[in-house]
Design an enzyme around this catalytic site. Structure first.
Site, PDB file in Angstrom:
ATOM      1  N   TYR A   1       6.331  49.770  -0.810  1.00  0.00           N
ATOM      2  CA  TYR A   1       6.637  51.197  -0.820  1.00  0.00           C
ATOM      3  C   TYR A   1       6.742  51.756   0.607  1.00  0.00           C
ATOM      4  O   TYR A   1       7.762  52.313   1.001  1.00  0.00           O
ATOM      5  CB  TYR A   1       5.539  51.973  -1.547  1.00  0.00           C
ATOM      6  CG  TYR A   1       5.517  51.788  -3.047  1.00  0.00           C
ATOM      7  CD1 TYR A   1       4.968  50.642  -3.610  1.00  0.00           C
ATOM      8  CD2 TYR A   1       6.033  52.743  -3.904  1.00  0.00           C
ATOM      9  CE1 TYR A   1       4.921  50.466  -4.987  1.00  0.00           C
ATOM     10  CE2 TYR A   1       5.992  52.578  -5.289  1.00  0.00           C
ATOM     11  CZ  TYR A   1       5.434  51.438  -5.817  1.00  0.00           C
ATOM     12  OH  TYR A   1       5.403  51.262  -7.166  1.00  0.00           O
TER      13      TYR A   1
ATOM     14  N   HIS B   1      14.820  56.541  -8.247  1.00  0.00           N
ATOM     15  CA  HIS B   1      15.044  55.201  -8.801  1.00  0.00           C
ATOM     16  C   HIS B   1      16.341  55.125  -9.609  1.00  0.00           C
ATOM     17  O   HIS B   1      16.838  54.024  -9.860  1.00  0.00           O
ATOM     18  CB  HIS B   1      13.889  54.804  -9.719  1.00  0.00           C
ATOM     19  CG  HIS B   1      12.737  54.140  -9.013  1.00  0.00           C
ATOM     20  ND1 HIS B   1      12.892  53.014  -8.234  1.00  0.00           N
ATOM     21  CD2 HIS B   1      11.412  54.424  -9.005  1.00  0.00           C
ATOM     22  CE1 HIS B   1      11.688  52.643  -7.776  1.00  0.00           C
ATOM     23  NE2 HIS B   1      10.781  53.482  -8.216  1.00  0.00           N
TER      24      HIS B   1
ATOM     25  N   GLU C   1      10.293  54.774 -14.028  1.00  0.00           N
ATOM     26  CA  GLU C   1      11.669  55.263 -13.977  1.00  0.00           C
ATOM     27  C   GLU C   1      12.544  54.779 -15.135  1.00  0.00           C
ATOM     28  O   GLU C   1      13.671  54.332 -14.911  1.00  0.00           O
ATOM     29  CB  GLU C   1      12.276  54.833 -12.641  1.00  0.00           C
ATOM     30  CG  GLU C   1      12.456  53.309 -12.429  1.00  0.00           C
ATOM     31  CD  GLU C   1      11.243  52.593 -11.854  1.00  0.00           C
ATOM     32  OE1 GLU C   1      10.120  53.095 -12.035  1.00  0.00           O
ATOM     33  OE2 GLU C   1      11.409  51.529 -11.243  1.00  0.00           O
TER      34      GLU C   1
ATOM     35  N   ASP D   1       2.565  41.665 -10.284  1.00  0.00           N
ATOM     36  CA  ASP D   1       1.719  42.836 -10.066  1.00  0.00           C
ATOM     37  C   ASP D   1       1.007  42.766  -8.705  1.00  0.00           C
ATOM     38  O   ASP D   1       0.677  43.802  -8.119  1.00  0.00           O
ATOM     39  CB  ASP D   1       0.679  42.866 -11.193  1.00  0.00           C
ATOM     40  CG  ASP D   1       0.245  44.275 -11.502  1.00  0.00           C
ATOM     41  OD1 ASP D   1       1.128  45.142 -11.602  1.00  0.00           O
ATOM     42  OD2 ASP D   1      -0.972  44.505 -11.605  1.00  0.00           O
TER      43      ASP D   1
ATOM     44  N   GLU E   1      11.387  49.784  -4.214  1.00  0.00           N
ATOM     45  CA  GLU E   1      10.408  50.835  -3.924  1.00  0.00           C
ATOM     46  C   GLU E   1      10.545  51.453  -2.526  1.00  0.00           C
ATOM     47  O   GLU E   1      10.380  52.652  -2.365  1.00  0.00           O
ATOM     48  CB  GLU E   1       8.987  50.318  -4.148  1.00  0.00           C
ATOM     49  CG  GLU E   1       8.693  49.941  -5.599  1.00  0.00           C
ATOM     50  CD  GLU E   1       8.822  51.104  -6.583  1.00  0.00           C
ATOM     51  OE1 GLU E   1       8.830  52.267  -6.156  1.00  0.00           O
ATOM     52  OE2 GLU E   1       8.935  50.823  -7.797  1.00  0.00           O
TER      53      GLU E   1
ATOM     54  N   HIS F   1      10.470  60.887  -6.841  1.00  0.00           N
ATOM     55  CA  HIS F   1      10.425  59.427  -6.684  1.00  0.00           C
ATOM     56  C   HIS F   1      11.091  58.733  -7.880  1.00  0.00           C
ATOM     57  O   HIS F   1      11.988  57.904  -7.701  1.00  0.00           O
ATOM     58  CB  HIS F   1       8.968  58.977  -6.539  1.00  0.00           C
ATOM     59  CG  HIS F   1       8.804  57.500  -6.435  1.00  0.00           C
ATOM     60  ND1 HIS F   1       8.685  56.848  -5.221  1.00  0.00           N
ATOM     61  CD2 HIS F   1       8.746  56.525  -7.381  1.00  0.00           C
ATOM     62  CE1 HIS F   1       8.576  55.551  -5.433  1.00  0.00           C
ATOM     63  NE2 HIS F   1       8.596  55.325  -6.746  1.00  0.00           N
ATOM     64  N   GLU F   2      10.663  59.097  -9.079  1.00  0.00           N
ATOM     65  CA  GLU F   2      11.214  58.414 -10.257  1.00  0.00           C
ATOM     66  C   GLU F   2      12.710  58.715 -10.402  1.00  0.00           C
ATOM     67  O   GLU F   2      13.492  57.850 -10.781  1.00  0.00           O
ATOM     68  CB  GLU F   2      10.453  58.810 -11.528  1.00  0.00           C
ATOM     69  CG  GLU F   2       8.943  58.574 -11.466  1.00  0.00           C
ATOM     70  CD  GLU F   2       8.531  57.184 -10.986  1.00  0.00           C
ATOM     71  OE1 GLU F   2       9.325  56.237 -11.116  1.00  0.00           O
ATOM     72  OE2 GLU F   2       7.417  57.052 -10.444  1.00  0.00           O
TER      73      GLU F   2
HETATM   74  N1  BES Z   1       8.293  51.553 -10.864  1.00  0.00           N
HETATM   75  C1  BES Z   1       7.090  52.078 -10.344  1.00  0.00           C
HETATM   76  C2  BES Z   1       5.895  51.704 -11.159  1.00  0.00           C
HETATM   77  C3  BES Z   1       5.673  50.209 -11.313  1.00  0.00           C
HETATM   78  C4  BES Z   1       5.895  49.331 -10.274  1.00  0.00           C
HETATM   79  C5  BES Z   1       5.235  49.718 -12.515  1.00  0.00           C
HETATM   80  C6  BES Z   1       5.685  47.966 -10.458  1.00  0.00           C
HETATM   81  C7  BES Z   1       5.017  48.365 -12.692  1.00  0.00           C
HETATM   82  C8  BES Z   1       5.253  47.479 -11.652  1.00  0.00           C
HETATM   83  C9  BES Z   1       7.165  53.592 -10.209  1.00  0.00           C
HETATM   84  O1  BES Z   1       8.387  54.039  -9.748  1.00  0.00           O
HETATM   85  C10 BES Z   1       6.181  54.000  -9.159  1.00  0.00           C
HETATM   86  O2  BES Z   1       6.352  53.598  -8.052  1.00  0.00           O
HETATM   87  N2  BES Z   1       5.201  54.816  -9.526  1.00  0.00           N
HETATM   88  C11 BES Z   1       4.238  55.333  -8.599  1.00  0.00           C
HETATM   89  C12 BES Z   1       4.704  56.695  -8.191  1.00  0.00           C
HETATM   90  C13 BES Z   1       4.554  57.050  -6.777  1.00  0.00           C
HETATM   91  C14 BES Z   1       4.858  56.047  -5.753  1.00  0.00           C
HETATM   92  C15 BES Z   1       5.166  58.392  -6.478  1.00  0.00           C
HETATM   93  C16 BES Z   1       2.900  55.428  -9.291  1.00  0.00           C
HETATM   94  O3  BES Z   1       2.840  55.168 -10.506  1.00  0.00           O
HETATM   95  O4  BES Z   1       1.913  55.753  -8.677  1.00  0.00           O
HETATM   96 ZN    ZN Z   2       8.733  53.533  -7.710  1.00  0.00          ZN
END
Ligand code: BES
Ligand code: ZN
Length: 797
Positions: free
Chosen positions: A578, A493, A465, A570, A512, A489-490
């Site tokens: 989520y 954010h 995002e 991570d 999330e 989703h993005e």
């Molecule tokens: N911000 C996250 C991705 C992220 C989280 C990167 C933590 C690094 C550390 C992004 O918004 C996300 O949640 N992406 C998901 C999308 C999905 C839940 C629709 C993905 O990449 O799968």
């Molecule tokens: Zn996210």
């Protein structure tokens, strides 16, 4: 003497030129059209069509400008939101003005005998209604200040330039036109003064008085309570040959009384020199620790300073992925704590700053950031950027590559490699509508533009995002718009995460969980409940599986509030934040009712905009603002969700008849009652296909895989979610005809959500050799985020 009618025609262009010269292009109204462009529209239409039709067009324009957001919001929220939300409230007035104007104009058509008198009537009516709008804007600010506890003039600042500009335009207009026809000139000036919609409606005020003493963040060495950054001026040269950035970061630092140093986070950066207010200083870089890097300590005295840091990144910088070949590409991924590997920064989500940047790249590639972006290439490869809203470091982003821009709506568009541009424009045709739906739910979009960037398939996430420019995996280009929920989703954010930000990575669920909730609400608003409930049902299945897999070995990681001290943030990136987060919010929605919950969320975002939030403060706020009776608090039982493992009994049940029907079909297929060719595969949505493949019992005969493939060519399916579910089954059944596709997928795609489970499935089914052979080939193309997870599993050092 020029007639009143001519004076009218002349006054519009004069006033518009003034507005165009004086109005900064970034002031938008509710429709997302810059005010300066609006002014062009206002002047062009009368010029093109003559005064009568022109006036009608102007009034229509005002009416539409006024309706913009609320009209779309109606479908989702009803009339109370139309008047309830600040935006809707303010925009009701230009709407009224336009409508009154139109009515007067219609009267003119019926009574052509008194045109001039009628025109004046029209002006007077418009003026009255529009003056009401300005009054309402002022009331809106007073209201916002009262709910947010802001007593300073921040919000007024957004209103006043608009009014000021309009006044100047009006004054000039009167002066010029007075020579021809004073009355018309004054009336026109006044309409301009009050008539265009207020820039406030699209600008969420910044919220400086919401600052609080920051909670400590174990993933950063910075001590922002002593010395904190407020602005970054970054300049960098991108070198594809050496895979490095040679850069200078100039930070504005505010040091509190008693402060002696400012501390930044750095990891694998070669610091060449540091100066403070122009004078070189002795700095120190501490010992490097795994994943968190080192503190960079720079001596400063109390007060405001300019700190220059000259440095070079490492070719192995964990945030950056350099794609070589004839189409070189570079992109960054800063979340959670990787920004420090390409910019020395106070790398904690509780620290916010504005930034500007100048980036030099080879000719023929475009550079983009999480900021105001170019849309065309600069032959010299020199690009400048500006991000005027304060962001945390994990939202710093850079991408460089052969991409082109295609607008999708007034404030939305997509950047993609030329060969994907058409497909991307098709896939995301609903983007503007998603933004409008999101605003209808939880208030104005605060970041100006919302664009997407299609990255190479090596991007380790589905989406990221980055403000103003979401980074996306191209694996969502399904050809049938079936995977847009990722964009929802993005986009969500932009409120949950980018506007109200988790204070530390232990509070990740505040980013999330809220975003998943918001995502499904957008999907429901735009595509209907049938579809959004299918998404929820799949989420429920995934969450149950995740909790089951974690419950024994690491139950504390199934709490919403995490304790990641000493661990890589991570580790917290799993379905708990989520999806358990989502179900808590859905549960609260059920306890208090949707209207009350929506009102609560709208206020929550408005009051905490551009600030951070930790779990404890959120839970307290929730109890004072929403769960404020013992009965409600007991029913919601928030602590059981936040501070205890597993899924509480109160987790809402999901009823999706279509998903239930798929489950039934899967049972019939497994038992042989239904053959592959009798499945309603073609009629199913991707969610139904995904559910079918992922719910098939282990007991189905292996021969069923071939039957399915022959009937529906699943190995060649275009939807990557369905393909993923299929390949996973193919591995567990050792259905080898799908293996060439599996190998191709694993070497082309670097999205962690797909590749990690596929490698795991290979390992669990005893196919280690194949897993390692493919991994060795594919690994150089993966981002560090993916190799960081896979190396230990595949025993690669
Ligand atoms: N911000 C996250 C991705 C992220 C989280 C990167 C933590 C690094 C550390 C992004 O918004 C996300 O949640 N992406 C998901 C999308 C999905 C839940 C629709 C993905 O990449 O799968
Ligand atoms: Zn996210």
């Amino acid at each position: 003497m020029i007639s009143g009618r001519w004076a009218w025609w002349i006054s519009w262009p004069v006033a518009t030129v003034f507005l165009c010269l004086l109005g900064p292009i970034r002031l938008y109204d509710a429709t997302g059209i810059p005010l300066t462009l609006q002014s062009f529209g206002v002047v062009l239409v009368p010029l093109l069509f003559g005064s009568r039709i022109g006036l009608a067009a102007v009034c229509t324009y005002l009416a539409l400008g006024g309706m913009g957001l609320p009209v779309f919001a109606l479908g989702t929220s009803g009339w109370e939101r139309f008047f309830g939300a600040t935006g809707g409230f303010l925009m009701a007035f230009p709407l009224a003005a336009g409508c009154v104007g139109l009515a007067a104009e219609a009267l003119l058509v019926v009574r052509p005998d008194a045109p001039y008198r009628m025109t004046r009537m029209l002006l007077a009516a418009t003026l009255l209604a529009a003056a009401g709008q300005t009054l309402a804007a002022a009331l809106g600010i007073l209201w916002f200040n009262s709910i947010s506890g802001t007593s300073d003039a921040t919000a007024w600042i957004h209103l006043l330039p608009g009014l000021g500009l309009k006044s100047v335009a009006a004054g000039a207009c009167v002066a010029v036109v007075d020579r021809f026809s004073a009355r018309t000139g004054i009336a026109t000036g006044l309409v301009l003064l009050f008539g265009s919609s207020s820039p406030l409606s699209a600008q969420t005020p910044q919220n400086p008085t919401m600052e609080f003493k920051r909670v400590s963040d174990h993933h950063s060495f910075a001590r922002p309570n002593e010395a904190v950054v407020t602005h970054l001026s970054w300049s960098a040269e991108v070198n594809f040959a050496t895979h490095t950035l040679a850069a200078t970061a100039v930070w504005t630092v505010d040091a509190a009384p008693g402060a002696q140093e400012v501390v930044f986070d750095v990891r694998e950066l070669a610091i060449a020199s540091v100066s403070v207010d122009g004078a070189p200083v002795a700095f120190s870089v501490g010992e490097a620790a795994p994943f968190i890097g080192s503190p960079l300590r720079i001596p400063v005295s109390p007060g405001r300073h300019s700190v220059h840091i000259r440095y070079t990144t490492s070719p192995d910088a964990a945030a950056l992925l350099w794609v070589d070949g004839d189409r070189p590409f570079l992109f960054s991924q800063s979340q959670a704590i990787l920004a420090r590997t390409w910019i020395p920064c106070q790398d904690s989500p509780g620290v916010r700053f504005t930034y500007d940047a100048e980036v030099v790249v080879p000719p023929h590639v475009l550079a983009l950031m999480s900021a105001e972006n170019p849309t065309v290439r600069n032959p010299a490869g020199r690009y400048t950027f500006k991000m005027e809203q304060a962001i945390p470091s994990y939202l710093l982003a850079l991408a460089v590559g052969d991409v082109e821009f295609r607008p999708l709506g007034p404030r939305t568009g997509v950047y993609a490699p030329p060969e994907l541009l058409e497909a991307s424009a098709f896939e995301f045709a609903d983007l503007e509508q998603l933004v409008v739906a999101a605003e209808g739910l939880y208030g104005p979009y605060a970041w100006g533009r919302y664009d997407l960037l299609m990255l190479p398939a090596a991007f380790p996430f589905g989406g990221m995002e980055n403000p103003r420019l979401t980074f996306c995996t191209p694996t969502i280009l399904a050809g049938d718009r079936s995977l847009v929920s990722l964009v929802a989703h993005e986009l969500a954010h932009s409120w949950s995460g980018n506007l109200v930000t988790n204070a530390t990575w232990d509070d990740f669920w505040l980013n999330e969980g809220f975003t998943v909730y918001f995502e499904y609400r957008i999907m429901e608003a735009v595509y209907g409940k049938d579809l959004s409930e299918m998404l929820v049902a799949l989420t429920r299945q995934g969450l149950a599986e995740e909790i089951e897999s974690m419950e024994v070995d690491r139950p504390a990681d199934t709490h919403l509030k995490l304790h990641l001290t000493g661990r890589d943030p991570d580790d917290g990136m799993n379905a708990i934040a989520y999806d358990k987060g989502y179900f808590l919010l859905r549960h609260i929605e059920q306890v208090v009712g949707r209207p009350a919950f929506d009102a609560f969320l709208r206020d929550y975002f408005a009051r905490h905009a551009f600030a951070s939030m930790d779990t404890e403060r959120f839970v307290a706020y929730l109890h004072t603002e929403l769960l404020n009776t013992p009965e409600l608090a007991a029913q919601a039982d928030v602590a059981a969700w936040v501070y205890a493992p597993g899924l509480p009994e109160s987790c809402p049940q999901v009823v999706s008849p279509r998903i239930a029907a798929v489950d039934q079909t899967a049972v019939s297929f497994a038992s042989g009652q239904l053959s592959a060719s009798q499945l309603p595969w073609d009629a199913w949505t991707y969610q139904e296909r995904y559910r079918f493949l992922s719910t098939l019992p282990e007991s189905v005969p292996a021969s069923h895989m071939g039957d399915l493939d022959r009937s529906w060519s699943i190995t060649a399916v275009g939807n990557n979610e369905v393909l993923f579910a299929w390949l996973k089954r193919a591995i567990s059944f050792e259905y080898t005809p799908a293996y060439p596709r599996l190998e191709q997928f694993l070497t082309e795609v670097g999205r962690r959500k797909f590749i990690v489970p596929l490698y795991e499935e290979l390992l669990e089914s005893g196919q280690l050799d194949l897993a390692q052979a493919i991994y060795t080939k594919a690994r150089p193309g993966y981002h560090s985020v993916a190799t960081g997870t896979l190396d230990p599993k595949l025993k690669v050092q």
